[in-house]
Scaffold this motif. Structure first.
Motif, PDB file in Angstrom:
ATOM      1  N   UNK A   1       0.811  -1.216   0.000  1.00  4.33           N
ATOM      2  CA  UNK A   1       0.000   0.000   0.000  1.00  4.33           C
ATOM      3  C   UNK A   1       0.845   1.266   0.000  1.00  4.33           C
ATOM      4  N   UNK A   2       2.011   1.239   0.653  1.00  3.69           N
ATOM      5  CA  UNK A   2       2.858   2.432   0.753  1.00  3.69           C
ATOM      6  C   UNK A   2       4.133   2.288  -0.064  1.00  3.69           C
ATOM      7  N   UNK A   3       4.850   1.182   0.119  1.00  2.21           N
ATOM      8  CA  UNK A   3       6.143   1.006  -0.535  1.00  2.21           C
ATOM      9  C   UNK A   3       6.055   0.884  -2.043  1.00  2.21           C
ATOM     10  N   UNK A   4       5.157   0.050  -2.535  1.00  2.00           N
ATOM     11  CA  UNK A   4       5.056  -0.180  -3.969  1.00  2.00           C
ATOM     12  C   UNK A   4       4.695   1.085  -4.760  1.00  2.00           C
TER      13      UNK A   4
ATOM     14  N   UNK B   1     -10.292  -2.761   4.669  1.00  2.00           N
ATOM     15  CA  UNK B   1      -9.699  -1.660   3.915  1.00  2.00           C
ATOM     16  C   UNK B   1     -10.622  -1.243   2.760  1.00  2.00           C
ATOM     17  N   UNK B   2     -10.373  -0.046   2.244  1.00  2.00           N
ATOM     18  CA  UNK B   2     -11.128   0.399   1.069  1.00  2.00           C
ATOM     19  C   UNK B   2     -10.879  -0.557  -0.087  1.00  2.00           C
ATOM     20  N   UNK B   3     -11.931  -0.933  -0.794  1.00  2.00           N
ATOM     21  CA  UNK B   3     -11.807  -1.912  -1.878  1.00  2.00           C
ATOM     22  C   UNK B   3     -10.847  -1.433  -2.964  1.00  2.00           C
ATOM     23  N   UNK B   4     -10.828  -0.137  -3.241  1.00  2.17           N
ATOM     24  CA  UNK B   4      -9.918   0.391  -4.262  1.00  2.17           C
ATOM     25  C   UNK B   4      -8.465   0.220  -3.841  1.00  2.17           C
ATOM     26  N   UNK B   5      -8.167   0.438  -2.543  1.00  2.27           N
ATOM     27  CA  UNK B   5      -6.796   0.250  -2.053  1.00  2.27           C
ATOM     28  C   UNK B   5      -6.360  -1.201  -2.197  1.00  2.27           C
ATOM     29  N   UNK B   6      -7.259  -2.110  -1.888  1.00  3.01           N
ATOM     30  CA  UNK B   6      -6.930  -3.541  -1.968  1.00  3.01           C
ATOM     31  C   UNK B   6      -6.752  -3.964  -3.429  1.00  3.01           C
TER      32      UNK B   6
ATOM     33  N   UNK C   1      -5.774  -2.115  -5.899  1.00  2.00           N
ATOM     34  CA  UNK C   1      -4.508  -1.564  -6.372  1.00  2.00           C
ATOM     35  C   UNK C   1      -3.331  -2.360  -5.802  1.00  2.00           C
ATOM     36  N   UNK C   2      -3.402  -2.712  -4.534  1.00  3.71           N
ATOM     37  CA  UNK C   2      -2.342  -3.527  -3.928  1.00  3.71           C
ATOM     38  C   UNK C   2      -2.224  -4.868  -4.644  1.00  3.71           C
ATOM     39  N   UNK C   3      -3.352  -5.431  -5.040  1.00  3.26           N
ATOM     40  CA  UNK C   3      -3.334  -6.718  -5.728  1.00  3.26           C
ATOM     41  C   UNK C   3      -2.669  -6.616  -7.099  1.00  3.26           C
ATOM     42  N   UNK C   4      -2.822  -5.476  -7.754  1.00  3.57           N
ATOM     43  CA  UNK C   4      -2.151  -5.278  -9.045  1.00  3.57           C
ATOM     44  C   UNK C   4      -0.636  -5.255  -8.854  1.00  3.57           C
TER      45      UNK C   4
END
Length: 326
Positions: free
Chosen positions: A253-256, A291-296, A298-301
């Motif tokens: 969520x932060x590093x990538x 968590x917000x679905x959009x954050x998850x 994006x993390x999955x991408x």
């Protein structure tokens, strides 16, 4: 001596006086300030020597000749603590005038092992202040060790009983994000943790702040070392889910996104490979599910190494935003 305040300093001549003055201006007086200059190249050490000369009973200096990182500087501070409680203060931050009075009163009344509190996040020029909560969706009072584990992991928004030093508390040395490897793991030895929902620190986002460093460095990958150390030092029967959540937060969520700004695909691959090896089921984590679905998504991408998809979406989003404001 009731409270020891550890201030690790590096090239902070522009902000150090306001930090030390905020200690001088406290209504609470039973404390010492342990200052460790980490091999500064500017005038920081001269400022420290001035304050120690003017207020010898309050300020104590233990300088390092060579810059060794915040982990070692804070460890030097820990070795000189004489208070019943101790805390940390960054060299560019400020404590509100009655901050330590409120903190110590609450800690002693509750007999807390750790007391955590909120902050104000302040722009470099002091023009903007934003409430900076240590733990969202929690009321003030006693919190569980699991709640503490996933709270903001900074060392400066908490005070700790001396017992943690006696139990061997130390920051890993030579890596960035040493606080992340150390602070959450203290939950395992804490019998009582109290959350004081008050902003008692002004946390300045200066150019010196590691957490807003705008330049890519390979040392950014130290986040993987920090998570690994945290995982090794935490009781997995108690904190497995929490370790996994922090890995999601700080790696995906932060590093990538930070690495993506600089098109560092080879290092993005390292983050994704690490998560696949150590936390392959992170999407099933109970905290991630909140968590917000959009954050998850994006993390999955990032997890699936779909960097081109992310960049195309960002490009389209930027174009739509520009069109909307034209």
């Amino acid at each position: 001596m009731k409270l020891s305040i550890i201030v690790a300093v590096y090239d902070a001549e522009a902000t150090l006086r306001r930090c030390l003055d905020s200690c001088l201006n406290q209504t609470y007086r039973d404390f010492e300030v342990i200052i460790v200059d980490d091999g500064s190249k500017d005038g920081s050490l001269k400022i420290i020597e001035e304050y120690c000369r003017r207020y010898p009973k309050l300020f104590k200096s233990f300088p390092l000749e060579v810059n060794s990182g915040s982990g070692k500087a804070r460890n030097i501070g820990l070795s000189h603590v004489s208070g019943d409680y101790f805390t940390f203060l960054d060299d560019d931050d400020v404590v509100v005038p009655d901050g330590y009075a409120q903190i110590m009163a609450a800690a002693e009344a509750s007999k807390a092992d750790i007391l955590m509190f909120d902050a104000y996040q302040v722009a470099p020029d002091g023009s903007r202040r934003r409430y900076y909560s240590a733990l969202d969706f929690s009321n003030e009072g006693e919190i569980s060790r699991q709640q503490y584990f996933i709270a903001l992991p900074f060392p400066w928004n908490k005070i700790y009983k001396r017992k943690f030093i006696d139990l061997g508390m130390r920051f890993p040395e030579g890596i960035w994000y040493a606080y992340l490897a150390c602070i959450p793991a203290l939950a395992g030895a804490a019998d009582k943790i109290i959350y004081l929902k008050k902003p008692l620190i002004e946390y300045y986002q200066t150019e010196n702040s590691m957490t807003r460093n705008d330049k890519f460095r390979v040392k950014s990958l130290d986040i993987l070392k920090a998570i690994t150390i945290l995982n090794q030092n935490s009781n997995q029967s108690l904190f497995k889910m929490e370790c996994e959540f922090l890995a999601y937060q700080y790696i995906l969520k932060i590093g990538a996104p930070f690495l993506n700004e600089y098109r560092q695909d080879q290092y993005l691959d390292e983050l994704a490979n690490y998560m696949a090896k150590y936390f392959p089921r992170w999407q099933q984590n109970m905290y991630v599910k909140k968590e917000r679905s959009e954050d998850v998504r994006r993390a999955n991408l990032y997890f699936k190494k779909k960097y081109k998809v992310i960049r195309m979406r960002d490009k389209i989003s930027a174009l739509l935003h520009r069109k909307h404001h034209d």
